[in-house]
Design a protein around this motif. Structure first.
Motif, mmCIF file in Angstrom:
data_model
loop_
_atom_site.group_PDB
_atom_site.id
_atom_site.type_symbol
_atom_site.label_atom_id
_atom_site.label_comp_id
_atom_site.label_asym_id
_atom_site.label_seq_id
_atom_site.Cartn_x
_atom_site.Cartn_y
_atom_site.Cartn_z
ATOM 1 N N THR A 34 0.818 -1.220 0.000
ATOM 2 C CA THR A 34 0.000 0.000 0.000
ATOM 3 C C THR A 34 0.847 1.264 0.000
ATOM 4 O O THR A 34 0.343 2.338 -0.322
ATOM 5 C CB THR A 34 -0.931 0.033 1.227
ATOM 6 O OG1 THR A 34 -0.136 -0.126 2.424
ATOM 7 C CG2 THR A 34 -1.978 -1.071 1.148
ATOM 8 N N ARG A 35 2.114 1.141 0.321
ATOM 9 C CA ARG A 35 2.983 2.318 0.375
ATOM 10 C C ARG A 35 3.966 2.433 -0.795
ATOM 11 O O ARG A 35 4.554 3.483 -1.008
ATOM 12 C CB ARG A 35 3.740 2.347 1.706
ATOM 13 C CG ARG A 35 2.852 2.872 2.830
ATOM 14 C CD ARG A 35 3.320 2.462 4.202
ATOM 15 N NE ARG A 35 2.448 3.033 5.233
ATOM 16 C CZ ARG A 35 1.231 2.557 5.501
ATOM 17 N NH1 ARG A 35 0.753 1.528 4.808
ATOM 18 N NH2 ARG A 35 0.490 3.125 6.445
ATOM 19 N N GLN A 36 4.167 1.332 -1.561
ATOM 20 C CA GLN A 36 5.045 1.433 -2.732
ATOM 21 C C GLN A 36 4.303 2.157 -3.851
ATOM 22 O O GLN A 36 3.078 2.190 -3.903
ATOM 23 C CB GLN A 36 5.521 0.053 -3.171
ATOM 24 C CG GLN A 36 4.433 -0.949 -3.525
ATOM 25 C CD GLN A 36 3.914 -0.795 -4.958
ATOM 26 O OE1 GLN A 36 4.669 -0.427 -5.850
ATOM 27 N NE2 GLN A 36 2.631 -1.043 -5.143
ATOM 28 N N THR A 37 5.048 2.746 -4.767
ATOM 29 C CA THR A 37 4.447 3.564 -5.827
ATOM 30 C C THR A 37 4.747 3.047 -7.235
ATOM 31 O O THR A 37 4.309 3.636 -8.221
ATOM 32 C CB THR A 37 4.959 5.018 -5.742
ATOM 33 O OG1 THR A 37 6.392 5.006 -5.839
ATOM 34 C CG2 THR A 37 4.531 5.663 -4.429
ATOM 35 N N GLY A 38 5.478 1.961 -7.345
ATOM 36 C CA GLY A 38 5.882 1.488 -8.663
ATOM 37 C C GLY A 38 4.871 0.602 -9.360
ATOM 38 O O GLY A 38 4.879 0.497 -10.583
ATOM 39 N N ASP A 39 3.986 -0.059 -8.626
ATOM 40 C CA ASP A 39 3.056 -1.024 -9.210
ATOM 41 C C ASP A 39 1.640 -0.662 -8.768
ATOM 42 O O ASP A 39 1.274 -0.817 -7.597
ATOM 43 C CB ASP A 39 3.419 -2.436 -8.744
ATOM 44 C CG ASP A 39 2.608 -3.515 -9.455
ATOM 45 O OD1 ASP A 39 1.489 -3.220 -9.900
ATOM 46 O OD2 ASP A 39 3.099 -4.658 -9.554
ATOM 47 N N ALA A 40 0.823 -0.205 -9.729
ATOM 48 C CA ALA A 40 -0.531 0.245 -9.395
ATOM 49 C C ALA A 40 -1.405 -0.912 -8.929
ATOM 50 O O ALA A 40 -2.261 -0.734 -8.050
ATOM 51 C CB ALA A 40 -1.165 0.921 -10.606
ATOM 52 N N ARG A 43 -0.645 -1.714 -5.381
ATOM 53 C CA ARG A 43 -1.056 -0.603 -4.502
ATOM 54 C C ARG A 43 -2.564 -0.628 -4.270
ATOM 55 O O ARG A 43 -3.046 -0.369 -3.161
ATOM 56 C CB ARG A 43 -0.641 0.721 -5.133
ATOM 57 C CG ARG A 43 -0.836 1.943 -4.237
ATOM 58 C CD ARG A 43 -0.233 3.177 -4.890
ATOM 59 N NE ARG A 43 -0.481 4.378 -4.111
ATOM 60 C CZ ARG A 43 0.276 4.788 -3.100
ATOM 61 N NH1 ARG A 43 1.329 4.067 -2.720
ATOM 62 N NH2 ARG A 43 -0.001 5.900 -2.448
ATOM 63 N N ASN A 44 -3.326 -0.954 -5.339
ATOM 64 C CA ASN A 44 -4.783 -0.983 -5.211
ATOM 65 C C ASN A 44 -5.301 -2.300 -4.654
ATOM 66 O O ASN A 44 -6.370 -2.343 -4.029
ATOM 67 C CB ASN A 44 -5.434 -0.736 -6.577
ATOM 68 C CG ASN A 44 -5.240 0.687 -7.056
ATOM 69 O OD1 ASN A 44 -5.010 1.594 -6.248
ATOM 70 N ND2 ASN A 44 -5.309 0.896 -8.368
#
Length: 521
Positions: A34-40, A43-44
């Protein structure tokens, strides 16, 4: 009873511990996702989103074993691989209930069986073919089917040892690839074709230039029969070779003359060759230094530049010609190359081979320059087709990898090959037992040659090199088939297509461009 309760309590505590550990792992993954930004997706859809990557990674293996039909996979399907496996194990390759191949697909070759084929006592053995008649040491090549260039470094030590020993057992040649000559290449006492790549590995000086001293040293080895100058290869034309640093140990570095810890990169062409005259000069120089046949390996992008090549040979004299030309199709294989080059660059062998053969024959050099065909040639039908088109020899790399046990895991570039063929990790190499695999290599080579002879006898000739384009048809777009010599008339003197070729636009255009008088054919 008391001991049993204690054991049950122990198992219960272990179960609780494992479940707790699993819950903690899931919570940790949830927090990280939930905090990484590389893989949508992750994250969702934390945790669950990770399965997408896992299934993508494993998908190719599930398709191979469970979902793909026998003739659906790429680059080689299950039917092709299984034929090689059975041949290498000397098992029967007969099948029941009819062909599973779709014979209506455009491009499918169909061999034309003779009404009165030769009887068993009318067969002829394939005579050795002389390569390099102008050399001090010409080579009498005995086999129509041989091992293509695969470098030590790209392939493991046990793989090279097994190939060398198998080649020796089968009486075929082994091409070193551009990585230089290792002691393992010589173990089987087989004939060797030494490939000189654009980086001159194994025959270079400290500055990376061609070393005459090292050339003489290689030529002095009796097993080294020919030298091949690699201009390009089908899988990555326009780009040099790549050997990842992970595959370079002390021995590989010593053989190639490169440092450890860095990728070994070959230039995309020979720096000293800027035009056809430079190439012919290089061929002549290596032939003079070594005294042995010298040829070139190339992937064709267009036939147009090669008109000038043969024209220049005719102007300088036939003695300056390469002793052989290895034509690699754009579908050729490699352990590491950019996908755009593998997929999109280079003429397929089915186009390239015919063009090179016709140019050679138009130039009147049918008996001077030998043609070697390469590019996904693993089965007898492939080899027979190439010979019908005019190839003198056929070489295969991946076919012999399958004979070693390759499962098409597609890990050649990662040093993690599960069969020990393209890895330098000892624990993986131990799966490749040289004393068993060498027999498989030899059995595969002999099976291919035997089946090609069977096809030759079926079309009505005594041995494979008597096959011509008139013996094979090709399926066209409407599903019907057309005789190959109607599409591509042979222009070699004495072949029945010559008269039809006169007046054929392709033939006349080539004659004008090469400035050859008809009587010189």
């Amino acid at each position: 009873m008391e001991y049993a309760m204690t054991a049950l309590q122990y198992l219960a505590l272990l179960f609780v511990f494992v479940v707790g550990l699993g819950v903690m792992a899931v919570c940790a993954m949830f927090y990280l996702d939930t905090r990484q930004t590389g893989d949508a997706i992750r994250r969702n859809y934390p945790v669950i989103g990770r399965f997408r990557g896992l299934f993508t990674e494993l998908g190719e293996f599930f398709r191979q074993y469970f979902f793909a039909m026998d003739r659906e996979e790429m680059p080689f399907n299950r039917a092709q691989r299984n034929w090689v496996y059975r041949a290498a194990e000397t098992k029967s390759n007969t099948v029941a209930f009819g062909s599973t191949r779709n014979l209506s697909l455009p491009g499918t070759p169909i061999f034309m069986n003779a009404v009165f084929p030769p009887l068993d006592d009318q067969f002829a053995s394939t005579e050795p073919m002389i390569i390099g008649p102008h050399c001090r040491e010409p080579y009498a090549a005995t086999s129509i089917f041989n091992i293509s260039g695969m470098s030590y470094g790209a392939l493991s030590k046990p793989a090279i040892r097994a190939l060398s020993r198998g080649a020796g057992l089968a009486g075929i040649w082994l091409n070193t690839g551009e990585g230089g000559l290792a002691p393992d290449h010589l173990e089987g006492n087989c004939d060797i074709v030494y490939q000189i790549g654009t980086a001159k590995f194994g025959v270079r000086d400290e500055a990376g230039n061609l070393s005459d001293e090292k050339l003489r040293h290689m030529a002095a080895k009796p097993n080294v029969k020919m030298f091949e100058i690699k201009l390009s290869q089908g899988a990555k034309p326009g780009k040099g070779g790549i050997l990842p640093a992970a595959k370079i140990d002390e021995e590989v570095a010593s053989i190639r003359g490169v440092p450890m810890g860095k990728d070994a990169i070959s230039p995309n062409r020979h720096r000293e060759v800027d035009d056809w005259d430079d190439l012919l000069d290089l061929i002549g120089h290596i032939r003079e230094v070594t005294g042995k046949p010298v040829g070139i390996k190339t992937c064709i992008g267009s036939a147009d530049p090669w008109f000038d090549f043969f024209k220049r040979i005719k102007e300088r004299g036939a003695e300056c010609a390469p002793d052989f030309i290895a034509v690699d199709g754009g579908e050729g294989g490699t352990g590491a190359a950019p996908m755009p080059l593998i997929d999109l660059v280079g003429m397929p062998l089915r186009d390239a081979l015919i063009r090179m053969v016709d140019l050679r024959d138009l130039a009147g050099m049918h008996d001077r320059v030998r043609i070697i065909a390469a590019g996904k040639m693993v089965a007898p039908g492939d080899v027979a087709w190439a010979i019908c088109m005019g190839a003198d020899f056929v070489v295969s790399g991946r076919g012999f990898m399958f004979s070693l046990g390759c499962i098409q895991a597609l890990k050649c570039n990662k040093n993690t090959c599960p069969t020990g063929i393209t890895t330098h990790i000892p624990s993986l190499q131990k799966g490749l037992v040289v004393e068993e695999k060498d027999k498989r290599v030899a059995a595969y080579a002999k099976a291919v040659i035997n089946e090609v002879e069977t096809i030759a006898h079926s079309v009505g000739v005594a041995e494979p090199r008597q096959m011509r384009r008139r013996h094979v048809r090709v399926v066209v777009n409407d599903g019907s088939s057309v005789q190959m010599n109607d599409i591509h008339p042979s222009v070699h003197l004495g072949l029945d297509g010559l008269e039809r070729a006169r007046g054929h636009k392709q033939f006349e255009d080539a004659m004008r461009r090469l400035q050859i008088e008809g009587e010189t054919l």
